[in-house]
Design an enzyme around this catalytic site. Sequence first.
Site, PDB file in Angstrom:
ATOM      1  N   GLY A  95       0.821  -1.210   0.000  1.00  0.00           N
ATOM      2  CA  GLY A  95       0.000   0.000   0.000  1.00  0.00           C
ATOM      3  C   GLY A  95       0.853   1.257   0.000  1.00  0.00           C
ATOM      4  O   GLY A  95       2.086   1.202   0.145  1.00  0.00           O
ATOM      5  N   ASP A  96       0.185   2.394  -0.239  1.00  0.00           N
ATOM      6  CA  ASP A  96       0.831   3.710  -0.237  1.00  0.00           C
ATOM      7  C   ASP A  96       1.938   3.839  -1.279  1.00  0.00           C
ATOM      8  O   ASP A  96       2.924   4.553  -1.080  1.00  0.00           O
ATOM      9  CB  ASP A  96       1.407   4.043   1.163  1.00  0.00           C
ATOM     10  CG  ASP A  96       0.329   4.023   2.232  1.00  0.00           C
ATOM     11  OD1 ASP A  96      -0.819   4.360   1.906  1.00  0.00           O
ATOM     12  OD2 ASP A  96       0.653   3.676   3.389  1.00  0.00           O
ATOM     13  N   GLY A 114      -5.808   5.793   1.885  1.00  0.00           N
ATOM     14  CA  GLY A 114      -5.570   7.242   1.847  1.00  0.00           C
ATOM     15  C   GLY A 114      -4.748   7.510   0.602  1.00  0.00           C
ATOM     16  O   GLY A 114      -3.595   7.087   0.526  1.00  0.00           O
ATOM     17  N   HIS A 115      -5.366   8.121  -0.402  1.00  0.00           N
ATOM     18  CA  HIS A 115      -4.691   8.362  -1.679  1.00  0.00           C
ATOM     19  C   HIS A 115      -4.474   9.862  -1.825  1.00  0.00           C
ATOM     20  O   HIS A 115      -5.434  10.618  -1.930  1.00  0.00           O
ATOM     21  CB  HIS A 115      -5.540   7.823  -2.838  1.00  0.00           C
ATOM     22  CG  HIS A 115      -5.737   6.333  -2.769  1.00  0.00           C
ATOM     23  ND1 HIS A 115      -6.509   5.629  -3.664  1.00  0.00           N
ATOM     24  CD2 HIS A 115      -5.251   5.414  -1.901  1.00  0.00           C
ATOM     25  CE1 HIS A 115      -6.480   4.335  -3.337  1.00  0.00           C
ATOM     26  NE2 HIS A 115      -5.731   4.179  -2.274  1.00  0.00           N
ATOM     27  N   ASP A 161      12.608   9.930  -7.600  1.00  0.00           N
ATOM     28  CA  ASP A 161      13.290  11.207  -7.320  1.00  0.00           C
ATOM     29  C   ASP A 161      13.929  11.223  -5.931  1.00  0.00           C
ATOM     30  O   ASP A 161      14.902  11.924  -5.706  1.00  0.00           O
ATOM     31  CB  ASP A 161      12.287  12.375  -7.436  1.00  0.00           C
ATOM     32  CG  ASP A 161      11.022  12.163  -6.614  1.00  0.00           C
ATOM     33  OD1 ASP A 161      10.369  11.121  -6.813  1.00  0.00           O
ATOM     34  OD2 ASP A 161      10.702  13.016  -5.758  1.00  0.00           O
ATOM     35  N   GLN A 209      -5.058  -0.373  -1.170  1.00  0.00           N
ATOM     36  CA  GLN A 209      -4.052  -1.230  -0.524  1.00  0.00           C
ATOM     37  C   GLN A 209      -3.027  -1.747  -1.545  1.00  0.00           C
ATOM     38  O   GLN A 209      -2.742  -1.064  -2.497  1.00  0.00           O
ATOM     39  CB  GLN A 209      -4.728  -2.405   0.215  1.00  0.00           C
ATOM     40  CG  GLN A 209      -5.520  -1.996   1.449  1.00  0.00           C
ATOM     41  CD  GLN A 209      -6.885  -1.395   1.170  1.00  0.00           C
ATOM     42  OE1 GLN A 209      -7.675  -1.998   0.463  1.00  0.00           O
ATOM     43  NE2 GLN A 209      -7.181  -0.235   1.701  1.00  0.00           N
ATOM     44  N   LYS A 239      -0.696   5.141  -5.787  1.00  0.00           N
ATOM     45  CA  LYS A 239      -1.791   4.813  -6.724  1.00  0.00           C
ATOM     46  C   LYS A 239      -2.616   6.059  -7.058  1.00  0.00           C
ATOM     47  O   LYS A 239      -2.958   6.299  -8.209  1.00  0.00           O
ATOM     48  CB  LYS A 239      -2.722   3.747  -6.101  1.00  0.00           C
ATOM     49  CG  LYS A 239      -2.029   2.422  -5.803  1.00  0.00           C
ATOM     50  CD  LYS A 239      -2.943   1.472  -5.062  1.00  0.00           C
ATOM     51  CE  LYS A 239      -3.245   1.870  -3.642  1.00  0.00           C
ATOM     52  NZ  LYS A 239      -2.093   1.842  -2.709  1.00  0.00           N
TER      53      LYS A 239
HETATM   54  P1  GDP Z   1      -1.533   5.484  -2.348  1.00  0.00           P
HETATM   55  O1  GDP Z   1      -2.249   5.081  -1.125  1.00  0.00           O
HETATM   56  O2  GDP Z   1      -0.951   4.350  -3.110  1.00  0.00           O
HETATM   57  O3  GDP Z   1      -2.333   6.412  -3.228  1.00  0.00           O
HETATM   58  O4  GDP Z   1      -0.266   6.343  -1.850  1.00  0.00           O
HETATM   59  P2  GDP Z   1      -0.300   7.507  -0.748  1.00  0.00           P
HETATM   60  O5  GDP Z   1      -0.964   8.696  -1.341  1.00  0.00           O
HETATM   61  O6  GDP Z   1      -0.810   6.996   0.548  1.00  0.00           O
HETATM   62  O7  GDP Z   1       1.250   7.738  -0.523  1.00  0.00           O
HETATM   63  C1  GDP Z   1       2.088   8.117  -1.570  1.00  0.00           C
HETATM   64  C2  GDP Z   1       2.733   9.478  -1.223  1.00  0.00           C
HETATM   65  O8  GDP Z   1       3.803   9.705  -2.113  1.00  0.00           O
HETATM   66  C3  GDP Z   1       1.772  10.646  -1.412  1.00  0.00           C
HETATM   67  O9  GDP Z   1       2.083  11.629  -0.455  1.00  0.00           O
HETATM   68  C4  GDP Z   1       2.098  11.149  -2.814  1.00  0.00           C
HETATM   69  O10 GDP Z   1       1.857  12.547  -2.967  1.00  0.00           O
HETATM   70  C5  GDP Z   1       3.575  10.869  -2.896  1.00  0.00           C
HETATM   71  N1  GDP Z   1       4.068  10.513  -4.247  1.00  0.00           N
HETATM   72  C6  GDP Z   1       3.473   9.748  -5.202  1.00  0.00           C
HETATM   73  N2  GDP Z   1       4.287   9.559  -6.246  1.00  0.00           N
HETATM   74  C7  GDP Z   1       5.427  10.233  -5.964  1.00  0.00           C
HETATM   75  C8  GDP Z   1       6.677  10.384  -6.657  1.00  0.00           C
HETATM   76  O11 GDP Z   1       6.904   9.857  -7.740  1.00  0.00           O
HETATM   77  N3  GDP Z   1       7.636  11.140  -6.017  1.00  0.00           N
HETATM   78  C9  GDP Z   1       7.428  11.737  -4.797  1.00  0.00           C
HETATM   79  N4  GDP Z   1       8.414  12.452  -4.264  1.00  0.00           N
HETATM   80  N5  GDP Z   1       6.274  11.586  -4.135  1.00  0.00           N
HETATM   81  C10 GDP Z   1       5.295  10.838  -4.702  1.00  0.00           C
HETATM   82  P1  IMO Z   2      -3.794   2.560   0.528  1.00  0.00           P
HETATM   83  O1  IMO Z   2      -4.964   2.359  -0.409  1.00  0.00           O
HETATM   84  C1  IMO Z   2      -1.205   1.006   3.669  1.00  0.00           C
HETATM   85  C2  IMO Z   2      -2.955  -2.034   6.351  1.00  0.00           C
HETATM   86  C3  IMO Z   2      -3.095  -1.612   7.802  1.00  0.00           C
HETATM   87  C4  IMO Z   2      -2.926  -2.955   8.483  1.00  0.00           C
HETATM   88  C5  IMO Z   2      -3.653  -3.918   7.527  1.00  0.00           C
HETATM   89  C6  IMO Z   2      -5.079  -4.240   7.937  1.00  0.00           C
HETATM   90  O2  IMO Z   2      -3.669   3.957   1.018  1.00  0.00           O
HETATM   91  O3  IMO Z   2      -2.553   2.017  -0.055  1.00  0.00           O
HETATM   92  P2  IMO Z   2      -7.327  -2.822   7.868  1.00  0.00           P
HETATM   93  O4  IMO Z   2      -7.689  -1.504   8.489  1.00  0.00           O
HETATM   94  O5  IMO Z   2      -7.431  -2.837   6.382  1.00  0.00           O
HETATM   95  O6  IMO Z   2      -8.068  -3.984   8.487  1.00  0.00           O
HETATM   96  O7  IMO Z   2      -5.777  -3.040   8.251  1.00  0.00           O
HETATM   97  O8  IMO Z   2      -3.653  -3.282   6.264  1.00  0.00           O
HETATM   98  N1  IMO Z   2      -3.574  -1.110   5.354  1.00  0.00           N
HETATM   99  C7  IMO Z   2      -2.888  -0.237   4.597  1.00  0.00           C
HETATM  100  N2  IMO Z   2      -1.575   0.080   4.591  1.00  0.00           N
HETATM  101  N3  IMO Z   2      -2.041   1.572   2.787  1.00  0.00           N
HETATM  102  C8  IMO Z   2      -3.349   1.254   2.764  1.00  0.00           C
HETATM  103  O9  IMO Z   2      -4.201   1.698   1.839  1.00  0.00           O
HETATM  104  C9  IMO Z   2      -3.834   0.329   3.732  1.00  0.00           C
HETATM  105  N4  IMO Z   2      -5.050  -0.189   4.012  1.00  0.00           N
HETATM  106  C10 IMO Z   2      -4.876  -1.080   4.988  1.00  0.00           C
HETATM  107  O10 IMO Z   2      -2.091  -0.698   8.181  1.00  0.00           O
HETATM  108  O11 IMO Z   2      -1.566  -3.333   8.494  1.00  0.00           O
HETATM  109 MG    MG Z   3      -2.248   5.436   0.958  1.00  0.00          MG
END
Ligand code: GDP
Ligand code: IMO
Ligand code: MG
Length: 431
Positions: free
Chosen positions: A12-13, A40-41, A330, A221, A16
């Site tokens: 995750g994170d 959280g996107h 980067d 995720q 996306k």
């Molecule tokens: P998601 O859950 O997969 O949508 O990812 P999140 O938004 O939770 O976390 C990704 C973080 O990295 C966010 O704060 C984005 O703004 C940041 N981000 C995404 N792509 C890039 C990248 O290519 N470079 C940098 N520096 N930040 C990025």
């Molecule tokens: P995005 O879409 C990162 C993790 C939680 C925990 C496990 C189970 O932003 O990538 P839950 O609340 O789903 O029962 O928790 O999954 N988890 C994530 N970690 N990014 C996420 O979503 C996540 N959604 C759930 O931290 O380990």
């Molecule tokens: Mg996220």
Amino acid sequence: MPVIVIVGAQWGDEGKGKVVDHLAQSVDVVLRFGGGANAGHTLVVNGKPVTLRLLPSGILYPKKLNIVGPYVVCDPEVLVRELRISKEAGSAVLLDNDAMVVLPLFKQIDEGRENERGCHAIGTTKNGIGPCYESHKARREFRLRDLESEQAIRRALDRGNLYADLAGEVRFGGDEPMDFDEIVAWAKKFSGLKEYLGDTREMVEELLEKPGCNILAEGAQGIMLDEDQGSRPDNTASNSTQAGFSKSFGIYPPVLKHTAGIAKAYVTRVGGGVMPSEMDNEWSRLMQDRGKEFGSVTGRPRRVGALDLPLLRFACRRGGLNSLIITKLDLLSGLHSIPVCVGYLYKSTGLRVPTFATLSSNETLANIKPQFIEVDSWSQPIDKCRCYDDLPAAAQAYINLIENSVGKPVIGVGVGPERDAIIWRNTHPLF
Ligand code: GDP
Ligand code: IMO
Ligand code: MG
């Protein structure tokens, strides 16, 4: 007409939301197919960050249609907040009648179970995700369509003894459950959501008949958190792979044209569970700081590790990926060198773990020792690069290393958080 699916290829994170927000320019419809407000996107447009937990990352474009599918578990308070963002931007939203509602009791149960697990806690986001999906498996879920009237709310709370069973479990966890009438009053506040409801599967089928209509499906995720393929039990309760999309919408290849996995140029994980390439040293602290690696939902620090190539290879196989998009490249500029995990040894025997070993088994993950190499970094910043050939040779070598080890093409590279900070290799094959 084609559907492109975007999923996370790690824990995750991976970025996306940023990639979907970028690609949304070229499509008519963006849909979210799984998970809930555990996601959280973060999108960054003109320097302004917006974090979305439920609505698809296409809602910042005027007139664009954004769909929330039937397998998404919805916290109505979050929906209301995000619908306001969509209204301001002038985008359209359709929520599936059958998408599930996360009742406050589900959150209480999630919290109670985590406390009960003590040092074996999963580290869930405590958003009630697991208990809500359980109600679906038990065929007594509370759906968005049940918010329509007081009578429908009461009927849904009684269905299959739902309220009584949930209240019992909350009490068992040592908490006082929300009273039946209180929940009815809470649910009645969201009756206004009915103007957004419809049959999204039918809508998607109709759209697919329209010549030239492109659909982008956004996962939540990541593959290693998938309920079936991820490392159990520290995973989430829904499918974050392409299967999650196919399962909820009944759409399969060849209509589903391409699945791209988003992977960070290193790895992070928030919550418990094994993470073989995790590091706790100067480098990981630097990456945590540079990458602002704190959970966007819970604010918890994300654990940081080296890019894990065997894990990515596994994710590509189990997640049905056609290609990869590497984000946050980067942030690897100007380092002394970059650690990369290239293989695992069994701790007990010192033998190499075969690539087909099932990494979804926590036992396997806990009993392997990662093997690292150090590769060259590059001195100049790359956040202004928009053309692959302009990347320094060492950055291109990093991408080549990924492609050669994983066996999938890297079609795009993220070089910053802003919407346009992405480099497509040649013309990307998505649309
Ligand atoms: P998601 O859950 O997969 O949508 O990812 P999140 O938004 O939770 O976390 C990704 C973080 O990295 C966010 O704060 C984005 O703004 C940041 N981000 C995404 N792509 C890039 C990248 O290519 N470079 C940098 N520096 N930040 C990025
Ligand atoms: P995005 O879409 C990162 C993790 C939680 C925990 C496990 C189970 O932003 O990538 P839950 O609340 O789903 O029962 O928790 O999954 N988890 C994530 N970690 N990014 C996420 O979503 C996540 N959604 C759930 O931290 O380990
Ligand atoms: Mg996220």
